[in-house]
Write a protein that holds these residues in place. Structure first.
Motif, PDB file in Angstrom:
ATOM      1  N   TYR A  65      11.891  55.788 -29.597  1.00 49.88           N
ATOM      2  CA  TYR A  65      12.601  56.542 -28.719  1.00 49.88           C
ATOM      3  C   TYR A  65      12.736  55.710 -27.366  1.00 49.88           C
ATOM      4  N   THR A  66      13.799  55.900 -26.639  1.00 54.58           N
ATOM      5  CA  THR A  66      13.910  55.649 -25.524  1.00 54.58           C
ATOM      6  C   THR A  66      14.445  56.588 -24.428  1.00 54.58           C
ATOM      7  N   LEU A  67      14.330  56.561 -23.099  1.00 52.21           N
ATOM      8  CA  LEU A  67      14.549  57.437 -22.083  1.00 52.21           C
ATOM      9  C   LEU A  67      16.100  57.619 -21.819  1.00 52.21           C
ATOM     10  N   LEU A  68      16.603  58.717 -21.644  1.00 49.45           N
ATOM     11  CA  LEU A  68      18.031  58.897 -21.582  1.00 49.45           C
ATOM     12  C   LEU A  68      18.330  58.422 -20.050  1.00 49.45           C
ATOM     13  N   ASN A  69      17.374  58.714 -19.352  1.00 50.22           N
ATOM     14  CA  ASN A  69      17.608  58.288 -17.959  1.00 50.22           C
ATOM     15  C   ASN A  69      16.480  57.297 -17.688  1.00 50.22           C
ATOM     16  N   PRO A  70      16.400  55.953 -17.560  1.00 50.07           N
ATOM     17  CA  PRO A  70      15.184  55.274 -17.101  1.00 50.07           C
ATOM     18  C   PRO A  70      14.631  55.464 -16.017  1.00 50.07           C
ATOM     19  N   ASN A  71      15.600  55.993 -14.971  1.00 50.64           N
ATOM     20  CA  ASN A  71      15.178  56.280 -13.647  1.00 50.64           C
ATOM     21  C   ASN A  71      14.330  57.443 -13.543  1.00 50.64           C
ATOM     22  N   ASP A  72      14.474  58.222 -14.273  1.00 47.31           N
ATOM     23  CA  ASP A  72      13.573  59.849 -14.534  1.00 47.31           C
ATOM     24  C   ASP A  72      12.207  59.556 -14.473  1.00 47.31           C
ATOM     25  N   GLN A  73      11.442  59.608 -13.392  1.00 47.04           N
ATOM     26  CA  GLN A  73      10.093  59.221 -13.371  1.00 47.04           C
ATOM     27  C   GLN A  73       9.264  60.838 -14.008  1.00 47.04           C
ATOM     28  N   THR A  74      10.111  61.710 -14.093  1.00 45.39           N
ATOM     29  CA  THR A  74       9.167  63.077 -14.512  1.00 45.39           C
ATOM     30  C   THR A  74       9.362  63.198 -15.975  1.00 45.39           C
ATOM     31  N   ALA A  75      10.179  62.348 -16.656  1.00 48.61           N
ATOM     32  CA  ALA A  75      10.619  62.755 -18.115  1.00 48.61           C
ATOM     33  C   ALA A  75       9.160  62.562 -19.122  1.00 48.61           C
ATOM     34  N   VAL A  76       8.296  61.608 -18.883  1.00 47.29           N
ATOM     35  CA  VAL A  76       7.018  61.473 -19.427  1.00 47.29           C
ATOM     36  C   VAL A  76       6.047  61.150 -18.500  1.00 47.29           C
ATOM     37  N   THR A  77       4.649  61.615 -18.827  1.00 48.68           N
ATOM     38  CA  THR A  77       3.538  61.405 -18.133  1.00 48.68           C
ATOM     39  C   THR A  77       2.676  60.504 -18.862  1.00 48.68           C
ATOM     40  N   ASP A  78       2.140  59.410 -18.419  1.00 43.60           N
ATOM     41  CA  ASP A  78       1.071  58.647 -18.647  1.00 43.60           C
ATOM     42  C   ASP A  78      -0.134  59.316 -18.785  1.00 43.60           C
ATOM     43  N   LEU A  79      -0.771  59.278 -20.038  1.00 42.69           N
ATOM     44  CA  LEU A  79      -2.149  60.061 -20.168  1.00 42.69           C
ATOM     45  C   LEU A  79      -3.218  58.999 -19.888  1.00 42.69           C
ATOM     46  N   THR A  80      -3.591  58.768 -18.589  1.00 45.01           N
ATOM     47  CA  THR A  80      -4.620  57.915 -18.310  1.00 45.01           C
ATOM     48  C   THR A  80      -5.674  58.614 -17.631  1.00 45.01           C
ATOM     49  N   GLY A  81      -6.819  58.076 -17.227  1.00 47.15           N
ATOM     50  CA  GLY A  81      -7.802  58.848 -16.661  1.00 47.15           C
ATOM     51  C   GLY A  81      -8.455  60.119 -17.383  1.00 47.15           C
ATOM     52  N   ALA A  82      -8.456  60.949 -16.288  1.00 46.73           N
ATOM     53  CA  ALA A  82      -9.117  62.312 -17.096  1.00 46.73           C
ATOM     54  C   ALA A  82      -8.081  62.958 -17.850  1.00 46.73           C
ATOM     55  N   ALA A  83      -6.693  62.569 -17.805  1.00 42.95           N
ATOM     56  CA  ALA A  83      -5.676  63.214 -18.498  1.00 42.95           C
ATOM     57  C   ALA A  83      -5.740  62.668 -20.136  1.00 42.95           C
TER      58      ALA A  83
END
Length: 270
Positions: free
Chosen positions: A199-217
């Motif tokens: 899968y790829t992002l429909l809008n690569p510039n959309d920073q809210t589409a996915v969240t990197d699960l790092t650290g406490a997340a």
């Protein structure tokens, strides 16, 4: 007759697209992590044909004079990201996501892509390391978007529930520990399917589409080692939808045939 034939022709084109999507779903019934595409139809904008003047409008009539005729149907599609069934494999390099909306990061053609398939493999690298790849040989990325490399003597691999991969050598000594790059999808329909079950992002510039699960997340991550998530395709539903689509296609094809016959009768009138 021409309008009815155009309407039927437009609808047939959309029904054919639906049949193609259904066939694609069925073909991937055994593909790990595959998500089915659901289809619905909407009506295209109607055309207004005025057949009387507003001056002759009847008293008490609640609607305007005229004929409002449709011009066909429009296919709408969306990927269904519901959880698939879990299949046990007892293979250390296999893992399954047990929560919907989470994806593994993969490097494909120099770009970051996402997948639900957890079938991983080790590939020898030129620097003497072992690279972690998928079935297509594409590199698996860590939480920092870097290709995952392990020591060449890595043998025993463990993947924890939060996506941390730990490798040991033949003597039980550490041979590499890394956090798999896993993201959470915030807008499911912002992900579009590409080749290779990615899968790829429909809008690569959309920073809210996915969240990197790092650290406490990373505590939100839920994976199971020694298992694979299968597709969420329901074959019985797909076959039922295929039969309905075939009948709709036949109905519209018959409409074109009847319209052609009526035009032939009109042209034969002397």
């Amino acid at each position: 007759m021409l309008n009815s034939m155009i309407t039927a022709s437009n609808t047939m084109n959309q029904v054919q697209k639906q049949l193609d999507i259904i066939g694609h779903n069925i073909a991937n019934v055994d593909t790990q992590g595959f998500k089915r595409t659901n289809t619905t139809f909407g009506e295209l904008v109607r055309q207004q044909y005025d057949n009387q003047s507003d001056l002759n409008k009847e008293v008490g009539r609640s609607t305007d004079f005229g004929i409002r005729q449709g011009v066909g149907a429009q296919l709408m599609q969306n990927v269904v990201f519901s959880q698939g069934t879990i299949k046990k494999t007892e293979r250390n390099l296999d893992f399954a996501f047990t929560k919907p909306g989470q994806f593994l990061k993969v490097e494909a053609d120099g770009q970051t892509r996402y997948t639900r398939s957890g079938a991983l493999y080790l590939s020898a690298e030129a620097n003497g390391k072992l690279g972690l790849v998928n079935a297509s040989g594409q590199r698996i990325l860590d939480e920092n978007n870097q290709p995952i490399l392990l020591n060449e003597n890595a043998s025993s691999i463990t993947i924890s529930a939060n996506g941390t991969l730990t490798a040991l050598d033949g003597n039980g000594q550490p041979a590499g520990t890394v956090n798999l790059g896993i993201v959470q999808s915030n807008k499911s329909q912002s992900l579009v399917q590409t080749n290779g079950n990615l899968y790829t992002l429909l809008n690569p510039n959309d920073q809210t589409a996915v969240t990197d699960l790092t650290g406490a997340a990373r505590g939100q991550i839920s994976v199971e080692q020694g298992a694979l998530e299968m597709s969420n395709v329901d074959v019985s539903k797909e076959m039922t939808d295929m039969l309905v689509s075939q009948r709709a296609y036949q109905f519209n094809a018959k409409s074109i045939t009847i319209g052609d016959q009526m035009l032939g009768l009109i042209n034969s009138v002397r």
